[in-house]
Design a protein around this motif. Sequence first.
Motif, short mmCIF file in Angstrom:
data_model
loop_
_atom_site.label_atom_id
_atom_site.label_comp_id
_atom_site.label_asym_id
_atom_site.label_seq_id
_atom_site.Cartn_x
_atom_site.Cartn_y
_atom_site.Cartn_z
N VAL A 213 0.86 -1.18 0.00
CA VAL A 213 0.00 0.00 0.00
C VAL A 213 0.90 1.23 0.00
O VAL A 213 1.92 1.25 0.71
N PHE A 214 0.53 2.24 -0.75
CA PHE A 214 1.40 3.41 -0.91
C PHE A 214 0.70 4.68 -0.43
O PHE A 214 -0.44 4.96 -0.82
N SER A 215 1.38 5.43 0.42
CA SER A 215 0.83 6.65 0.98
C SER A 215 1.51 7.88 0.39
O SER A 215 2.75 7.92 0.29
N ASN A 216 0.72 8.86 0.01
CA ASN A 216 1.26 10.12 -0.50
C ASN A 216 1.35 11.19 0.58
O ASN A 216 1.62 12.36 0.29
N ILE A 217 1.10 10.81 1.83
CA ILE A 217 1.18 11.77 2.94
C ILE A 217 2.62 12.26 3.08
O ILE A 217 3.56 11.48 3.13
N ARG A 218 2.79 13.57 3.12
CA ARG A 218 4.12 14.17 3.27
C ARG A 218 4.35 14.54 4.73
O ARG A 218 3.58 15.31 5.30
N TYR A 219 5.39 13.99 5.30
CA TYR A 219 5.68 14.30 6.71
C TYR A 219 6.29 15.70 6.81
O TYR A 219 6.72 16.30 5.82
N SER A 220 6.35 16.25 8.02
CA SER A 220 6.96 17.56 8.26
C SER A 220 7.38 17.65 9.72
O SER A 220 7.21 16.70 10.50
N ALA A 221 7.90 18.80 10.10
CA ALA A 221 8.29 19.02 11.50
C ALA A 221 7.09 18.89 12.43
O ALA A 221 7.26 18.62 13.63
N ALA A 222 5.89 19.06 11.90
CA ALA A 222 4.68 18.94 12.73
C ALA A 222 4.45 17.50 13.19
O ALA A 222 3.63 17.26 14.08
N ASP A 223 5.17 16.55 12.60
CA ASP A 223 5.05 15.15 13.02
C ASP A 223 6.12 14.76 14.04
O ASP A 223 6.22 13.59 14.41
N MET A 224 6.90 15.72 14.50
CA MET A 224 7.99 15.44 15.41
C MET A 224 7.64 15.49 16.90
O MET A 224 8.29 14.82 17.71
N PRO A 225 6.65 16.29 17.35
CA PRO A 225 6.45 16.47 18.80
C PRO A 225 6.28 15.19 19.60
O PRO A 225 6.84 15.08 20.71
#
Length: 220
Positions: free
Chosen positions: A177-189
Motif C-alpha cells: 500500500v502506498f501513501s502520499n502523505i508528506r511528513y513535516s516538522a509537525a510530526d515530530m512532537p
Amino acid sequence: MALFLHIDTAVDYASVCISDNEKIIAYAENAATTAHASWIGNAIRELFTSNQLSMNRLDAVAVSNGPGSYTGLRIGLATAKGLCFALNKPLICLSTLEIMANAVKEAPEDLICPAIDARRMEIYTAVYKKDLTILRPPEALVVYEHSFEDLLANHRVLFTGNAVKKLQATITHSNAVFSNIRYSAADMPYLTIKHYSENQFADLSYAEPFYLKAVHFNKN
C-alpha cells in the motif's frame, strides 16, 4: 507547559514548528530545496516574534537528523546545535525515518516502511511496527520488483516517503500500500516528548548527522 522547537531539513521540504508538548503553536515550511540555509534562521525568528515567544523559554530543540540529503542534514543540525549552545538548551536528534513512520502510524496496515529517495533506484529505508518498534533497522538498498517480498507475503505494508513513486512503479505485490502523505516538522512532537521524558539528549559537541552511507567530499 513544555516548549519545543522542531527542525526538519532532511529531505525536499524544510519545515520548523514550535509546540507546547504535542500541541502545535506555530509552523512554517519552505519548498525551495536549494534555499534551506538562507530560509531557516529567518523562519525560526519570525515564528517566535509573531507568536510573542522568547527562545529562552524553550525546553529543548529537536532536529530530524537523517538519513536524508547530506547538505540538508548539515543545515538542520548546525542550526539546532547553534541554538542549543547559545540558549544552553538540550538537543534531541530524531530519526527522519521514524518521523515519517510516525506521520502514518494511524493507518490500518500491519507494517510501515518509510523510504527516502537516494537517487537512481536506491532508497534509505527501515521497517516499523504500528507502535513504532523497529523491525528492520535503517539501510540503503536498491529497489527491484521482489524487494520486501518476505514481509509482503504475510503482512500489509504501508510504504511512505518521497520515494513512494519509485516503489509504486516497481513493487506490484497486492499487500503493498502506498501513501502520499508528506511528513513535516509537525510530526515530530510525539517523538520529541518521548526523548525528552527519557532524557535522551545528544552530545552538543559530538552530535553528527546520521548519513547512513559514507560521505565523500570533493577535494577539488
